[in-house]
Each structure stands twice: as C-alpha cells, then as structure tokens.
Write a protein that holds these residues in place. Structure first.
Motif, PDB file in Angstrom:
ATOM      1  N   ALA A  90      26.833  48.524  26.599  1.00 42.03           N
ATOM      2  CA  ALA A  90      26.985  49.416  28.215  1.00 42.03           C
ATOM      3  C   ALA A  90      26.841  48.448  29.351  1.00 42.03           C
ATOM      4  CB  ALA A  90      26.771  51.135  27.564  1.00 42.03           C
ATOM      5  N   TRP A  91      24.958  48.921  29.020  1.00 43.05           N
ATOM      6  CA  TRP A  91      24.340  48.562  30.177  1.00 43.05           C
ATOM      7  C   TRP A  91      25.184  46.892  30.452  1.00 43.05           C
ATOM      8  CZ3 TRP A  91      21.277  44.314  31.454  1.00 43.05           C
ATOM      9  CH2 TRP A  91      20.265  44.063  32.490  1.00 43.05           C
ATOM     10  N   VAL A  92      25.023  45.845  29.681  1.00 40.39           N
ATOM     11  CA  VAL A  92      25.773  45.095  30.158  1.00 40.39           C
ATOM     12  C   VAL A  92      26.999  45.306  31.094  1.00 40.39           C
ATOM     13  CG1 VAL A  92      27.123  42.839  29.160  1.00 40.39           C
ATOM     14  CG2 VAL A  92      24.291  43.685  28.941  1.00 40.39           C
ATOM     15  N   ALA A  93      27.690  46.060  30.345  1.00 43.27           N
ATOM     16  CA  ALA A  93      29.364  46.271  31.321  1.00 43.27           C
ATOM     17  C   ALA A  93      29.096  46.387  32.363  1.00 43.27           C
ATOM     18  CB  ALA A  93      29.940  47.155  30.177  1.00 43.27           C
ATOM     19  N   THR A  94      28.223  47.806  32.520  1.00 39.89           N
ATOM     20  CA  THR A  94      28.478  48.236  33.588  1.00 39.89           C
ATOM     21  C   THR A  94      28.031  47.485  35.259  1.00 39.89           C
ATOM     22  OG1 THR A  94      27.611  50.428  32.359  1.00 39.89           O
ATOM     23  CG2 THR A  94      26.973  50.489  35.154  1.00 39.89           C
ATOM     24  N   LEU A  95      26.153  46.375  34.755  1.00 42.38           N
ATOM     25  CA  LEU A  95      26.171  45.372  35.446  1.00 42.38           C
ATOM     26  C   LEU A  95      27.353  44.516  35.582  1.00 42.38           C
ATOM     27  CD1 LEU A  95      23.857  44.491  36.971  1.00 42.38           C
ATOM     28  CD2 LEU A  95      23.203  43.480  35.009  1.00 42.38           C
ATOM     29  N   VAL A  97      30.112  44.984  35.385  1.00 44.42           N
ATOM     30  CA  VAL A  97      31.297  45.460  36.660  1.00 44.42           C
ATOM     31  C   VAL A  97      30.988  45.285  37.707  1.00 44.42           C
ATOM     32  CG1 VAL A  97      33.203  47.235  36.841  1.00 44.42           C
ATOM     33  CG2 VAL A  97      33.000  46.048  34.568  1.00 44.42           C
ATOM     34  N   GLY A  98      29.537  46.438  38.072  1.00 51.48           N
ATOM     35  CA  GLY A  98      29.429  47.345  39.305  1.00 51.48           C
ATOM     36  C   GLY A  98      28.905  45.363  39.552  1.00 51.48           C
ATOM     37  N   ALA A  99      28.373  44.842  39.843  1.00 49.86           N
ATOM     38  CA  ALA A  99      27.864  43.491  40.214  1.00 49.86           C
ATOM     39  C   ALA A  99      28.742  42.270  41.060  1.00 49.86           C
ATOM     40  CB  ALA A  99      26.783  43.165  40.108  1.00 49.86           C
ATOM     41  N   ASP A 108      30.043  39.950  52.015  1.00 48.33           N
ATOM     42  CA  ASP A 108      29.421  40.441  53.375  1.00 48.33           C
ATOM     43  C   ASP A 108      29.724  41.356  53.209  1.00 48.33           C
ATOM     44  OD1 ASP A 108      29.721  37.004  53.671  1.00 48.33           O
ATOM     45  OD2 ASP A 108      31.737  37.471  54.291  1.00 48.33           O
ATOM     46  N   GLY A 109      29.547  42.223  52.642  1.00 46.60           N
ATOM     47  CA  GLY A 109      29.542  44.121  52.680  1.00 46.60           C
ATOM     48  C   GLY A 109      28.042  43.869  53.187  1.00 46.60           C
ATOM     49  N   PRO A 110      27.512  45.744  54.117  1.00 44.20           N
ATOM     50  CA  PRO A 110      26.212  45.937  54.316  1.00 44.20           C
ATOM     51  C   PRO A 110      26.029  46.496  52.957  1.00 44.20           C
ATOM     52  CG  PRO A 110      27.813  47.700  54.858  1.00 44.20           C
ATOM     53  CD  PRO A 110      28.589  46.666  54.237  1.00 44.20           C
ATOM     54  N   LEU A 111      26.351  46.810  51.621  1.00 44.35           N
ATOM     55  CA  LEU A 111      26.087  47.578  50.208  1.00 44.35           C
ATOM     56  C   LEU A 111      25.542  46.616  49.505  1.00 44.35           C
ATOM     57  CD1 LEU A 111      28.720  49.560  49.466  1.00 44.35           C
ATOM     58  CD2 LEU A 111      27.003  50.215  51.473  1.00 44.35           C
ATOM     59  N   CYS A 112      23.930  46.885  48.819  1.00 38.21           N
ATOM     60  CA  CYS A 112      23.563  45.989  47.738  1.00 38.21           C
ATOM     61  C   CYS A 112      23.618  46.792  46.524  1.00 38.21           C
ATOM     62  CB  CYS A 112      21.810  46.176  48.102  1.00 38.21           C
ATOM     63  SG  CYS A 112      20.961  45.190  46.773  1.00 38.21           S
ATOM     64  N   VAL A 113      24.988  46.227  45.956  1.00 42.71           N
ATOM     65  CA  VAL A 113      25.845  46.810  44.388  1.00 42.71           C
ATOM     66  C   VAL A 113      25.672  46.868  43.526  1.00 42.71           C
ATOM     67  CG1 VAL A 113      28.349  46.974  43.940  1.00 42.71           C
ATOM     68  CG2 VAL A 113      28.152  46.705  45.967  1.00 42.71           C
ATOM     69  N   TYR A 114      24.844  45.284  44.012  1.00 40.28           N
ATOM     70  CA  TYR A 114      23.938  45.158  42.154  1.00 40.28           C
ATOM     71  C   TYR A 114      22.657  46.041  42.206  1.00 40.28           C
ATOM     72  CZ  TYR A 114      20.298  42.536  39.753  1.00 40.28           C
ATOM     73  OH  TYR A 114      20.594  41.555  38.720  1.00 40.28           O
ATOM     74  N   ALA A 117      24.249  49.102  40.729  1.00 42.34           N
ATOM     75  CA  ALA A 117      25.149  48.625  39.127  1.00 42.34           C
ATOM     76  C   ALA A 117      23.624  48.411  38.540  1.00 42.34           C
ATOM     77  CB  ALA A 117      25.520  47.453  39.128  1.00 42.34           C
ATOM     78  N   PHE A 118      22.433  48.063  38.709  1.00 38.21           N
ATOM     79  CA  PHE A 118      21.643  47.789  37.690  1.00 38.21           C
ATOM     80  C   PHE A 118      21.028  48.631  37.873  1.00 38.21           C
ATOM     81  CE2 PHE A 118      17.544  47.437  36.388  1.00 38.21           C
ATOM     82  CZ  PHE A 118      17.355  46.286  36.219  1.00 38.21           C
ATOM     83  N   ALA A 119      21.027  50.344  38.248  1.00 38.79           N
ATOM     84  CA  ALA A 119      20.095  51.724  38.496  1.00 38.79           C
ATOM     85  C   ALA A 119      21.542  51.543  37.296  1.00 38.79           C
ATOM     86  CB  ALA A 119      20.040  52.051  39.302  1.00 38.79           C
ATOM     87  N   ALA A 120      22.950  51.876  37.861  1.00 37.58           N
ATOM     88  CA  ALA A 120      23.581  53.132  36.971  1.00 37.58           C
ATOM     89  C   ALA A 120      23.379  52.024  35.249  1.00 37.58           C
ATOM     90  CB  ALA A 120      25.100  52.763  37.744  1.00 37.58           C
TER      91      ALA A 120
END
Length: 201
Positions: A90-95, A97-99, A108-114, A117-120
């Motif tokens: 689940a950790w690998v899948a969440t990271l 998909v999210g990242a 190029d967006g203003p968010l650090c989704v990585y 995703a790591f936190a989620a």
C-alpha cells in the motif's frame, strides 16, 4: 500491563523501532541533495557524502544491537507478516500513484505532490500496520498539507529533490516519537526483555 495490551504491544514492537528512522532521515535528504540540478561538486562533496554513508551504516549496526540487547526479539505471526506485506504494498502503491507525474500532476506546477504522496503513503502504512497515533497524524498530515500549498513553483526541476529535506526531518521526528511510544509501552529498556517468541497478533 494486562495480557491483551502486552500482546498488542509485542505485536507492534518490530514496527515501532523508531531509531531506524535516524539513518533513513539522513539518507533521504542526502539523496535529494545529490539529485539537485546544480548539486555541489568536488572532492569535498564526495567526501561528505561518503562520510554520511559510513555514519549511517555504523548507526544501523548500533541500532540493531541496541534493540537486540535491550528489548530482545519478537518473531511476528503469519498474520502479522501478511499485514506488514500489505502495508508495504500500500505504501509503494500510494507513493507511485501520487508521485507519478503522468497521472495526477504537472511537472511545472506549483505543488510538491511527491512530498504529499510520501506523507500519504506513511499514513496508509501506519494505519494498516500499527494504527495511527496522534504524532503520525500531526507530522505526516502537516507534510501532506505543505506539499499541496502552491509555494513550490519557483524550484523547477529541483522541487522534489528539495522536498526530500523536510521528508527526512519528518521521518526522524516520527521515528523518535515511535521510539518514545515503544519505550513507554515496555518500560525502561534495562528492564525485562521481551525475549524471543511469537507475538499473539
């Protein structure tokens, strides 16, 4: 501590060894720095990286000895091993998909989704394996929210690499609080050891 609480704590013991977060919390920011577009170069930088790797390796040996000598060893039951495997998947899948920049976000967006995703992924991991504690929600919830703030746009290709620095800090903080929880559950580490055996959960 009653038997049910002791069994539950013993079952969580292999997964609340928070001191392991110390070398990991050093390694993640170090990986981020080495992945910067304009990362430092030269013999001195290579020497620093090498020294950090050696320190982390020595720390791992010391941490393993500390837990073995002061807390003993617990062999998880099959159900616990399955739960651990599910938590890792689940950790690998969440990271992933999210990242994944091809699925949810623009590079190029203003968010650090990585970072988010790591936190989620950490929240999912803890929720499955040991149950979320207050410090998990506070620390990783804060990292998740920070990654979604539109403040990362000026970092360009270095955004995720720089995002690894707060991830390392959060990992160390979460690990130290896991260790505090472990120590409180079993008492002073110089007290009776857990000993080898199978946990009840």
């Amino acid at each position: 501590m009653d038997r049910k609480a002791l069994e539950s704590t013993a079952g969580n013991y292999p997964y609340l060894q928070g001191l392991w977060a110390l070398p990991m919390g050093i390694g993640i920011p170090l990986a981020g720095v080495t992945n910067l577009q304009d990362r430092p170069s030269g013999t001195w930088f290579v020497a620093i990286v090498g020294a950090c790797v050696v320190v982390c390796a020595v720390a791992c040996v010391g941490i393993a000895r500390y837990y073995r000598d002061n807390y003993g060893k617990v062999t998880p039951t099959r159900s616990r091993q399955i739960r651990h495997a599910a938590a890792v998947v689940a950790w690998v899948a969440t990271l992933f998909v999210g990242a994944n920049k091809y699925l949810l976000w623009s590079p190029d967006g203003p968010l650090c989704v990585y970072a988010s995703a790591f936190a989620a992924a950490m929240l999912v991991y803890y929720a499955i394996l040991v149950g979320l504690r207050r410090h998990h929600v506070v620390i990783w919830g804060a990292v998740l929210a920070a990654g979604l703030l539109p403040i990362w746009g000026g970092l360009g290709a270095d955004r995720d690499a720089l995002g690894m620095i707060p991830l390392g800090v959060a990992l160390i903080a979460s690990g130290l609080l896991d260790q505090r929880l472990l120590a409180r559950s079993f008492g002073h580490p110089t007290g009776p050891k857990l000993g080898a055996g199978h946990v009840a959960r």
